[in-house]
Design a protein around this motif. Structure first.
Motif: not given
Length: 290
Positions: A248-249, A254-260, A263-270
């Motif tokens: 899942x996203x 978490x696998x890529x080191x993001x605790x939030x 925040x990762x979803x926003x980075x990916x979308x950007x």
């Protein structure tokens, strides 16, 4: 045109093989069978293939370097058959032999995500001559065959490293050029640490320079700025996991080191222009119609 004979060397855990790339062999070459191997593909003119999420068409003979963690798919075959060398790390470990060939971070794991070189007429003659020598070595099976095959593989890697440096860094890689060595060093650091180190300062600290100096040196080489390089590598891995696994996203974050995960979803979308879930959905829908 290179004649072909199916070739495979197996010695304890070591494996190296040679496979033809043609319309007849396309399904097998594209299969999961060779996923775990490091691969070098010699493709003449007229081929179209996708490496990760970027498509290439060979307007002239080319050599592609596919790491064991990369995905590739050949869509169109040219008039002449190509060849795929495949081997595992037990046969030839890039990291162990890096001081000899200086290729890791250039042919594999490079910052600009350019896993290929093009060949002029002279380079094509040299590469095809080595490939023919590899086939002959498989055929005759003389003493020290394994080491001879490793020598031929090393020749292809050294020649390709020089060509890659000229074509993508505009420099001749003579093993002394400091910019080339720096590029390789940063490439390898990002590849080894992108899951836990997300800031430019982390890498600058490992190298022993200021973050501004790191940015300046990459800018001098007309490379993407380090912050974007790090983020691009993270996003590439996220894309791979979205398409090639059932994670899942949130699990990917978490696998890529993001605790939030938000925040990762926003980075990916950007970076991608789509949320992780929409990216996966659109990719799956695209495969249905291809």
């Amino acid at each position: 045109m290179i004649e072909f004979q199916q070739c495979l060397l197996e010695s304890f855990y070591k494996k190296m093989g040679l496979h033809r790339v043609s319309q007849t062999d396309l399904e097998e070459v594209n299969s999961e069978k060779y996923k775990s191997y490091i691969k070098i593909l010699y493709l003449p003119e007229g081929y179209t293939l996708t490496v990760d999420f970027k498509q290439y068409t060979t307007g002239e003979p080319a050599v592609f370097f596919i790491n064991s963690n990369q995905h590739f798919h050949i869509e169109n075959i040219g008039e002449e058959p190509g060849l795929m060398i495949y081997y595992n790390r037990d046969f030839y470990c890039i990291q162990i032999h890096d001081s000899e060939v200086a290729c890791d971070g250039l042919l594999f794991n490079n910052l600009s995500n350019m896993p290929m070189i093009t060949l002029n007429a002279t380079d094509t003659i040299v590469i095809t001559y080595i490939l023919k020598a590899i086939q002959n070595e498989f055929r005759v099976k003389q003493a020290q065959q394994e080491e001879m095959l490793r020598v031929y593989l090393k020749q292809i890697i050294i020649l390709s490293t020089r060509l890659w440096s000229v074509q993508h860094l505009d420099k001749v890689n003579d093993g002394i050029d400091h910019d080339t060595a720096f590029y390789r060093q940063f490439s390898l650091l990002v590849e080894n640490h992108y899951k836990e180190k997300h800031a430019v300062a982390d890498y600058a600290d490992i190298i022993g320079i200021a973050p501004k100096t790191l940015s300046h040196r990459l800018k001098k080489m007309n490379m993407t700025q380090p912050n974007e390089v790090i983020k691009d590598r993270i996003i590439l891995e996220a894309k791979r996991l979205l398409i090639h696994t059932a994670m899942s996203a949130k699990e990917i974050a978490y696998h890529l080191g993001y605790e939030d995960p938000a925040y990762f979803n926003r980075l990916f979308s950007l970076k991608v222009g789509n949320t992780p879930s929409n990216f996966r959905k659109k990719y799956d829908e695209g495969k249905k119609y291809n």
